[in-house]
Design an enzyme around this catalytic site. Structure first.
Site, PDB file in Angstrom:
ATOM      1  N   LEU A 172       0.812  -1.224   0.000  1.00 55.42           N
ATOM      2  CA  LEU A 172       0.000   0.000   0.000  1.00 55.42           C
ATOM      3  C   LEU A 172       0.845   1.274   0.000  1.00 55.42           C
ATOM      4  O   LEU A 172       0.324   2.353  -0.238  1.00 55.42           O
ATOM      5  CB  LEU A 172      -0.962   0.005   1.182  1.00 55.42           C
ATOM      6  CG  LEU A 172      -2.135  -0.971   1.080  1.00 55.42           C
ATOM      7  CD1 LEU A 172      -3.004  -0.891   2.327  1.00 55.42           C
ATOM      8  CD2 LEU A 172      -2.971  -0.708  -0.172  1.00 55.42           C
ATOM      9  N   ASN A 182       9.828  -9.094  -9.148  1.00 55.59           N
ATOM     10  CA  ASN A 182      10.654 -10.010  -8.383  1.00 55.59           C
ATOM     11  C   ASN A 182       9.766 -10.817  -7.449  1.00 55.59           C
ATOM     12  O   ASN A 182       9.109 -10.236  -6.600  1.00 55.59           O
ATOM     13  CB  ASN A 182      11.692  -9.219  -7.580  1.00 55.59           C
ATOM     14  CG  ASN A 182      12.737 -10.129  -6.985  1.00 55.59           C
ATOM     15  OD1 ASN A 182      12.835 -11.309  -7.324  1.00 55.59           O
ATOM     16  ND2 ASN A 182      13.526  -9.597  -6.069  1.00 55.59           N
ATOM     17  N   ASP A 192       0.487  -9.569  -5.158  1.00 51.82           N
ATOM     18  CA  ASP A 192       1.754  -8.849  -5.005  1.00 51.82           C
ATOM     19  C   ASP A 192       1.642  -7.461  -5.658  1.00 51.82           C
ATOM     20  O   ASP A 192       2.551  -6.981  -6.334  1.00 51.82           O
ATOM     21  CB  ASP A 192       2.935  -9.631  -5.600  1.00 51.82           C
ATOM     22  CG  ASP A 192       4.285  -9.057  -5.144  1.00 51.82           C
ATOM     23  OD1 ASP A 192       4.291  -8.155  -4.278  1.00 51.82           O
ATOM     24  OD2 ASP A 192       5.325  -9.510  -5.653  1.00 51.82           O
TER      25      ASP A 192
END
Lengths: 306, 429
Positions: free
Chosen positions: B65, B278, B305
């Site tokens: 966030l 990643n 993610d």
């Protein structure tokens, strides 16, 4: 008949006719370089900027000279490291320079893919002068030119690239270009210096230099990066020289007729023994001269393309 | 206030529920589940949802966030809005903020920011102070403040010894350690190590960098009896390691991100930094293994993610651009289009992976579609075809490789905390 693309981003995927055309055109320019007045008006009125985001002396000088020999107006922009860290983004830097009305951009950058990105954000013709560990097409072309000059052909020739293949843009451009031209390409180096799945490019891999020498007509020997490699990829420079270094003795024993090339700068006593370096110095210095001719050919062919 | 949802298929595998009915919700609580004559409830706002599917509210356990610290990329509110638009009623937010979520104050700050929102926000605390890998964060205090798990996400827990202590200590908090699996000494590349990275000359991250830390986590969970959750699993070998560990009864769970079951490293060829993340995009065999892992239950859940970054940052040179893409608003659509409609997962499995299992892993209460329960619901339209346009996304960031992609299936409404989000508007109910 001109080139099929308005950019030279790499040799991967470049058609045989284009490579042939560049190599043939370079013959003419190579002759120009031996004249008393070494300048032609071909690119008069065209503006070329050399955008170098990574340290380079030899490649930049070679391009600059080629541009001047073609009577182009040239500018140099040199900056190193991340553009954002310096406060201006890469895109803004390029757009600002392009606003000065440039026709061609010659770019060197430590990030692979930057030349491709340039084609998206700029209208200029783009020439890759080395991007990360990806490609260095004019070096590949000048190596091919030098081999052809010396041996007379590329097709069917057995050519081995020796050294740290995993960290070399020169190796990849050589592999792509030579394979297109019909040469049998192999590489030789310690296992830690061979990138993953390289065989899938149709390249034979050697880890024994004697065998590589015995089975090839040409060795293109890459510079070992002393500061990076020793300790991590190889135990020591001494061990590298003992197991992979090219010596007179090895040439004598394995293949007395082998042609030794080196894109420079040479680490004497590491990848080449001093005697071999001296013996091969003619062709190695010739590679440098040919580099100017090749870059003139590329600049001319792209510059004359609408 | 009352709302009446007409003509829904109610589906919740956790309750063995699969019926067609209307629902009456009063003041945020499910009042009736039966055939309802709307004329008897003249005050109620009626939604005609014939043929749509009502499932327990979806939950994404892996969201960044950016608040506190990088509110230019995302805030608790903008991220929650994006979650609602994507069909989620709850999210867990990762602690790599500035400051990190390593104190009760930061946990409370985030919960306070989200308190009037439809979407529940559950902070994940850092494993170590400042995510530095040196000293354990105050896990019990963090839990008391509302943290539901622990992670040093962005990197793996620095050493085996700290991981050991974290797995031991977190047992008292009854919360999992969520591992970003990447060996530090093999990290730092810009893409997956493969034939493609060899061709492109980009610095690369091998799959074994992930596999090693997955194995370390499994062994340490086995040794300590602690609870480990593998975040964004991306390699075939890692899926096999988790499968074996589960068979041996070790307390390990795993999640996969939608980009890892839909894209491969072939996409990197365009040098578009929206494909830089990643773990990096892997090869087709890895994509296949992840789908297989989702099918057989090795991978418990799907998590986005969601990693917002500004345009300026993503427009950097490939090796310098930051990792990650936004995902809250494409996650469900990718799952439905690529896994459900292609027959790879059943709808029940999709609900387990996007709603039930992530809440189970974080020990959160499971929403039930039942009279007397708080309404925490997502309404799906499985045949809603649309073209995703990132410019209309609710997230503050627009970094996605899926802009312009055609999807089949989306959430048309979410209901939670006495609010409904429908047609891009929040309404109190």
């Amino acid at each position: 008949m001109g080139l099929s693309s308005k950019h030279l981003l790499g040799l991967n995927g470049v058609p045989k006719e284009d490579i042939q055309l560049i190599l043939d055109t370079a013959i003419t320019f190579r002759e120009v370089l031996d004249r008393p007045i070494k300048k032609v008006p071909t690119l008069q009125g065209q503006t070329i900027v050399n955008l170098f985001f990574e340290n380079s002396t030899r490649t930049r000088l070679s391009f600059e000279l080629a541009e001047k020999r073609l009577s182009a107006d040239t500018m140099n922009f040199t900056k190193s490291g991340s553009s954002a860290a310096k406060g201006e983004s890469f895109k803004d830097t390029v757009r600002n320079i392009e606003a000065m009305k440039v026709d061609m951009i010659v770019c060197r950058h430590e990030s692979a893919g930057i030349p491709n990105y340039l084609t998206q954000i700029s209208n200029a013709k783009i020439i890759n002068a080395g991007d990360g560990l990806h490609e260095h097409p004019t070096q590949g072309l000048l190596d091919m030119y030098s081999i052809r000059e010396k041996v007379g052909k590329l097709e069917g020739l057995n050519i081995c690239i020796v050294g740290d293949i995993a960290h070399s843009r020169v190796a990849l451009s050589n592999i792509y270009g030579l394979k297109t031209m019909g040469a049998n390409v192999s590489v030789c180096g310690p296992t830690t210096m061979i990138p993953r799945k390289l065989e899938e490019l149709g390249v034979k891999v050697y880890h024994n230099i004697d065998k590589a020498m015995a089975e090839n007509d040409v060795l293109n020997v890459l510079r070992i990066q002393l500061e990076r490699d020793a300790g991590a990829l190889i135990p020591s420079v001494r061990e590298y020289h003992n197991y992979f270094g090219i010596t007179e003795e090895r040439i004598e024993k394995n293949n007395p007729n082998i042609l030794i090339m080196h894109p420079g700068p040479i680490n004497r006593g590491v990848e080449l023994s001093s005697e071999v370096a001296d013996g091969a110095s003619q062709i190695i210095l010739n590679q440098v001269t040919n580099g100017v001719a090749i870059r003139m050919a590329v600049l001319y062919l792209l510059g004359s393309k609408n | 206030m009352e709302i009446l949802l007409k003509g829904l298929r109610l589906l919740n595998p956790y309750q063995d529920l699969d019926i067609t009915s209307d629902i009456l919700i009063r003041d945020g609580v499910i009042e009736k589940i039966e055939k309802i004559d709307s004329s008897k409830f003249p005050e109620a706002k009626v939604y005609d949802l014939d043929g749509k599917i009502c499932v327990p509210g979806l939950y994404d356990m892996h969201v960044h966030l950016r608040e506190p610290g990088r509110e230019d990329k995302e805030t608790v509110i903008s991220g929650s809005n994006s979650a609602a638009a994507g069909g989620f009623t709850g999210i867990a937010c990762m602690p790599n903020t500035d400051p990190a979520i390593d104190s009760a104050e930061v946990v409370r700050f985030i919960i306070d920011r989200s308190k009037d929102h439809l979407v529940d926000v559950n902070p994940i605390g850092a494993v170590t102070k400042g995510r530095k890998g040196e000293a354990l964060a105050p896990m019990l205090e963090l839990t008391d403040a509302g943290a539901v798990g622990f992670s040093d996400d962005g990197t793996a827990v620095k050493t085996a010894s700290i991981l050991r202590n974290a797995l031991e200590y977190s047992k008292m908090a009854d919360a999992p350690i969520i591992e970003h699996c990447e060996d530090e000494s093999l990290a730092g590349g810009a893409m997956n190590e493969s034939f493609v990275s060899t061709e492109l000359g980009l610095p690369s991250i091998p799959t074994v960098a992930e596999d090693l830390i997955v194995m370390r986590g499994i062994l340490m969970a086995e040794y300590t009896g602690g609870k480990i959750h593998i975040a964004h699993i991306s390699s075939k070998r890692s899926v096999e390691l988790v499968r074996d560990a589960k068979q041996r009864g070790i307390d390990v769970t795993a999640e996969a991100a939608p980009h890892h079951f839909t894209l491969t490293d072939e996409s990197v060829r365009a040098f578009d930094t929206n494909y830089k993340m990643n773990p990096p995009l892997r090869e087709q065999k890895d994509v296949d293994a992840i789908i297989e892992g989702l099918q057989d239950g090795t991978i418990d859940c799907i998590a986005s993610d969601h990693a917002p970054h500004t345009i300026e940052e993503k427009e950097m040179e490939y090796i310098y651009a930051p990792n990650g893409i936004v995902g809250l608003e494409t996650q469900l659509a990718l799952t439905l289009t690529e896994l459900y409609h292609s027959g790879k997962l059943t709808l029940e499995q999709v609900i387990e992976k996007l709603s039930i299992n992530p809440r189970k892993i974080l020990n959160l209460e499971l929403p039930k579609i039942q009279v007397g329960e708080k309404a925490n619901l997502t309404i799906l339209d499985l045949e809603h075809k649309f073209k995703f346009a990132v410019k209309s996304s609710k997230s503050r960031s627009k970094n996605t490789p899926f802009d312009g992609r055609e999807f089949n299936g989306k959430a048309i409404a979410v209901i939670n905390n006495s609010q409904i989000y429908f047609e891009s508007k929040f309404i109190n109910i």
